[in-house]
Write a protein that holds these residues in place. Sequence first.
Motif, PDB file in Angstrom:
ATOM      1  N   THR A  57       0.818  -1.211   0.000  1.00  0.00           N
ATOM      2  CA  THR A  57       0.000   0.000   0.000  1.00  0.00           C
ATOM      3  C   THR A  57       0.857   1.268   0.000  1.00  0.00           C
ATOM      4  N   VAL A  58       1.925   1.267   0.779  1.00  0.00           N
ATOM      5  CA  VAL A  58       2.805   2.449   0.794  1.00  0.00           C
ATOM      6  C   VAL A  58       3.496   2.621  -0.553  1.00  0.00           C
ATOM      7  N   TYR A  59       3.934   1.514  -1.161  1.00  0.00           N
ATOM      8  CA  TYR A  59       4.551   1.584  -2.492  1.00  0.00           C
ATOM      9  C   TYR A  59       3.587   2.196  -3.511  1.00  0.00           C
ATOM     10  N   LEU A  60       2.327   1.750  -3.497  1.00  0.00           N
ATOM     11  CA  LEU A  60       1.353   2.299  -4.445  1.00  0.00           C
ATOM     12  C   LEU A  60       1.112   3.779  -4.186  1.00  0.00           C
ATOM     13  N   ALA A  78       2.389   9.338  -6.772  1.00  0.00           N
ATOM     14  CA  ALA A  78       2.874  10.708  -6.532  1.00  0.00           C
ATOM     15  C   ALA A  78       1.784  11.614  -5.985  1.00  0.00           C
ATOM     16  N   PRO A  79       1.389  11.418  -4.724  1.00  0.00           N
ATOM     17  CA  PRO A  79       0.299  12.220  -4.152  1.00  0.00           C
ATOM     18  C   PRO A  79       0.658  13.696  -4.051  1.00  0.00           C
ATOM     19  N   ASN A  80      -0.364  14.525  -4.137  1.00  0.00           N
ATOM     20  CA  ASN A  80      -0.220  15.968  -3.960  1.00  0.00           C
ATOM     21  C   ASN A  80      -0.314  16.251  -2.460  1.00  0.00           C
ATOM     22  N   LEU A 133      -6.540   5.935   0.017  1.00  0.00           N
ATOM     23  CA  LEU A 133      -7.224   7.173  -0.341  1.00  0.00           C
ATOM     24  C   LEU A 133      -6.376   7.969  -1.333  1.00  0.00           C
ATOM     25  N   PHE A 134      -5.059   7.980  -1.120  1.00  0.00           N
ATOM     26  CA  PHE A 134      -4.152   8.636  -2.063  1.00  0.00           C
ATOM     27  C   PHE A 134      -4.266   8.013  -3.449  1.00  0.00           C
ATOM     28  N   VAL A 135      -4.290   6.674  -3.481  1.00  0.00           N
ATOM     29  CA  VAL A 135      -4.397   5.978  -4.765  1.00  0.00           C
ATOM     30  C   VAL A 135      -5.717   6.337  -5.449  1.00  0.00           C
TER      31      VAL A 135
END
Length: 425
Positions: free
Chosen positions: A170-173, A178-180, A253-255
């Motif tokens: 999950t952290v890798y994804l 590239a979250p804002n 949520l970032f993904v």
Amino acid sequence: MADTTEERPGLTAAPVMRKASWRHIGPGIVVAATGVGAGDLVATLIAGSKFGYTLLWAAVVGCLVKISLAEAAGRWHLATGRTLFDGWRSLGRWTTVYFIGYVIVWGFVYGAAAMSSSALPLGALFPDAMDLKWWGILCGLVGLVFVWFNRYAVFEKVMTVLVGVMFVVTVYLAVRVAPNLGDAFAGLAPVLPDGSLVYTLGLIGGVGGTITLAAYGYWVNAKGWKDAGWMKVMRLDNRVAYLTTGIFVVAMLFVGAELLHSSGIAITKGDKGLLDLGTILEDRYGAATAKLFLIGFFATSFTSLIGVWHGVSLLFADFVAHYRPSLAPAGTPRDKSPAFRAYLLWLTFPPIALLFLDQPFGLVIVYGVIGAFFMPFLALTLVWLLNSSRTPREWRNGLLSNGMLGVAGLLFVVLCVQQVRELPW
């Protein structure tokens, strides 16, 4: 009442207060990983896809609510030397009637759901090996054999390894998309966009919120923590576990915000939504990333399966110990008792029939109604128990605990009403 001395420490001498230490951490990881299933991650993805980072604050609040609930369950076990079912029983016979109805119907339907969820990523990883139904049966049988023959220490180690896989994936994804970060920090401000109420309540109440929260105290006892001297250790364990859960939720949520919201892509509700995400990841980042994600998907689903197989079977064994002591005899470890193994078989074999049939309409309704009422039941009975003379005065609820559990109870009542309204009556 049956003798449950196996679960009860001697409370006559003041317990030795142990220092909180990272090396003791374990039961919290188990309960958090069990409570976060594939469906929860899909709900988080969909919230991110619809509202971007706006509901990030709700995911954070949800983790705080679960910390409060699990801490309360663990505190009851350690402070009183009594199990949670023993506490429920002291509130009246109605709790026993509700509990046994719940675990019988819920276990029957959940067994099939857990096997199906674990089968989906395996079917995608090995598309020509066998039909999904047979993958599901294999997962159920592997879970049965694993829990049947292993003690808690081995179970905890395997769960920790699977959580490590979930964490890395999950952290890798989240990093890969590239979250804002500016928008993400803005999402910590509590706002409700139009049409977001149901998703907000789901994020707060859904992720990591199941009957396995009630199992936390049993895993605490299985770890060897038997009295209030372990209270600081338990609280550290619980906080670390739900911090880890929070990272899972924020990462997904970032993904959803970056990969789906920005592109206007929709995914299927339920576990199959993660297969949709796998296809999107393969198109965007290649087959290796998609396969890594499917491995994480399997770890998420299988931790829920074996966690329920172990934790809810412990709850059932405790119930039986009070009414049929011969099936859960004193001196026999709870996870080796006939009652524990009987519920393991119930979770595994009858649900296999549902893999070959559409779930009966009436059963789905009963399952939905009973399941919707469990979390309010847990939150409100914990408030009752931990504010009464059943709990030693120094370990009763303070203002913060009462506030968090009260909020949790009200939240779950609202979610309960919403879920019942959405059932296919």
